[in-house]
Design an enzyme around this catalytic site. Structure first.
Site, PDB file in Angstrom:
ATOM      1  N   GLU A  38       0.842  -1.216   0.000  1.00  0.00           N
ATOM      2  CA  GLU A  38       0.000   0.000   0.000  1.00  0.00           C
ATOM      3  C   GLU A  38       0.872   1.259   0.000  1.00  0.00           C
ATOM      4  O   GLU A  38       2.061   1.217   0.339  1.00  0.00           O
ATOM      5  CB  GLU A  38      -0.945  -0.012   1.203  1.00  0.00           C
ATOM      6  CG  GLU A  38      -0.220  -0.009   2.532  1.00  0.00           C
ATOM      7  CD  GLU A  38      -0.886   0.874   3.554  1.00  0.00           C
ATOM      8  OE1 GLU A  38      -1.261   2.011   3.217  1.00  0.00           O
ATOM      9  OE2 GLU A  38      -1.007   0.433   4.695  1.00  0.00           O
ATOM     10  N   LYS A 172      -3.592  -1.292  14.223  1.00  0.00           N
ATOM     11  CA  LYS A 172      -2.819  -0.268  14.929  1.00  0.00           C
ATOM     12  C   LYS A 172      -3.278  -0.192  16.391  1.00  0.00           C
ATOM     13  O   LYS A 172      -4.464  -0.203  16.679  1.00  0.00           O
ATOM     14  CB  LYS A 172      -2.938   1.069  14.205  1.00  0.00           C
ATOM     15  CG  LYS A 172      -2.038   1.076  12.970  1.00  0.00           C
ATOM     16  CD  LYS A 172      -2.046   2.377  12.232  1.00  0.00           C
ATOM     17  CE  LYS A 172      -3.277   2.485  11.382  1.00  0.00           C
ATOM     18  NZ  LYS A 172      -3.192   1.762  10.114  1.00  0.00           N
TER      19      LYS A 172
END
Ligand code: PSU
Ligand code: MN
Length: 319
Positions: A38, A172
């Site tokens: 990405e 995350k």
């Protein structure tokens, strides 16, 4: 008044979507391993100018492991999988580059915009190109303030509908990890711990949450991918959760203290939407004196290496 016939739909052959680099096109045609990467982590997740160096390093890690890197981004209204020289520099250097989730792809293509792709947009474009393995840092997920903000990354819903294997260091740790794991279960996204019984914590080797399935080799991941293909049914992603090595993790006490401060500032300043994740990552980098950045990079490097080995194992059984 005569009716005007509708304009013919653009042909796939005139405008391949995404545009593949020659290297990626050839590898796919020959069924050699390819790994999607990405670009949001490059454009919005890492400080300049280090981000360009990292972008090149990640592509090199894929090549060293015998696979071909396909970094995904949108440039001047065209989606790309596999960037050629000059394009990666643009992704890393252009401060005007937007952050594009899956829902932003159509306006970006139609209006000729340029942007880095998040996990949701990258997974979508990579799967559309026929890529089977994708590496990132940490997935987006359910934010800690969800009850108030309803902020849940579009990554989760998109992964629930997209058949691709995503190698990550968990989600995350700025997020509500148990809530995110619950959502992944509800959405039918498969989760495998790679050589761990615990879901990793992005900057930390463990989030403390258990995983139901543990695999130990790239070949085992490839076998799970095969079994999913054989089962058929609705497409959904397979998450391979690969912990950052313990020696490279952020000190958990520092992590908890600095993160509490970051969330506080986010709330005070009313930061919302797409700005939340880049703000928190940048705050942590600054307030840990760069230690969170090093842990983030160690996690991403490990994921990229593992993704290349998984792509190779998958390509070997497909031959
Ligand atoms: N992993 C990283 N750094 C990042 C991201 C992932 O190590 O910057 C990006 C990914 O692109 C992910 C996005 O899709 O953060 C999630 O953003 P949001 O929470 O706004 O959906
Ligand atoms: Mn969000």
């Amino acid at each position: 008044m005569p009716l005007r016939p509708p304009a013919p739909a653009p042909q796939e052959s005139d405008r391949p979507l995404p545009v593949l680099s020659a290297e990626v096109r050839e590898a796919l045609a020959e069924r050699r391993p390819v790994v999607a990467l990405e670009s949001t982590i490059i454009a919005h997740g890492l400080p300049r100018p280090r981000n360009l160096q990292v972008a090149g390093e990640l592509e090199d890690l894929v090549r060293e492991a015998g696979a071909v890197p396909a970094t995904v981004a949108v440039l001047d209204g065209r989606a790309h999988a596999g960037l050629v020289s000059g394009q990666l520099e643009r992704v890393a250097g252009d401060t005007a580059l937007r952050k594009l989730g899956h829902r932003d792809l159509a306006p970006a293509l139609a209006l000729g915009a340029s942007g880095a792709t998040t996990v949701s947009a990258t997974a979508f474009l990579a799967a559309r190109a026929g890529l089977r393995v994708f590496a990132t840092g940490g997935l987006g997920g359910v934010h800690r303030e969800w009850v108030r903000t309803q902020d849940e990354s579009a990554d989760l819903r998109l992964l629930a509908r997209t058949g691709i294997t995503v190698v990550c260091a968990g989600v995350k740790s700025i997020l509500d990890v148990p809530a995110t794991l619950q959502r992944l279960e509800t959405l039918g996204v498969g989760v495998l711990g790679y050589r761990t019984e615990h879901f990793p914590g992005f900057y930390l080797s463990s989030s403390g949450e258990p995983v139901d399935w543990t695999v130990r080799t790239p070949q085992e991941v490839a076998a799970v991918m095969r079994a999913r293909d054989a089962l058929g049914g609705p497409a959904a992603a397979l998450v391979v959760a690969n912990p950052v090595p313990r020696a490279d993790q952020l000190d958990p006490a520092v992590h908890d203290r600095v993160l509490a401060g970051a969330l506080e500032v986010c709330r005070e300043r009313g930061i919302t939407g797409q700005a939340v994740t880049p703000f928190l990552l940048e705050y942590l980098t600054r307030e840990t004196g760069g230690a969170s950045l090093e842990a983030n990079l160690a996690a991403v490097r490990g994921n990229v290496r593992l993704a290349a080995r998984i792509a190779a194992a998958d390509a070997a059984v497909a031959r």
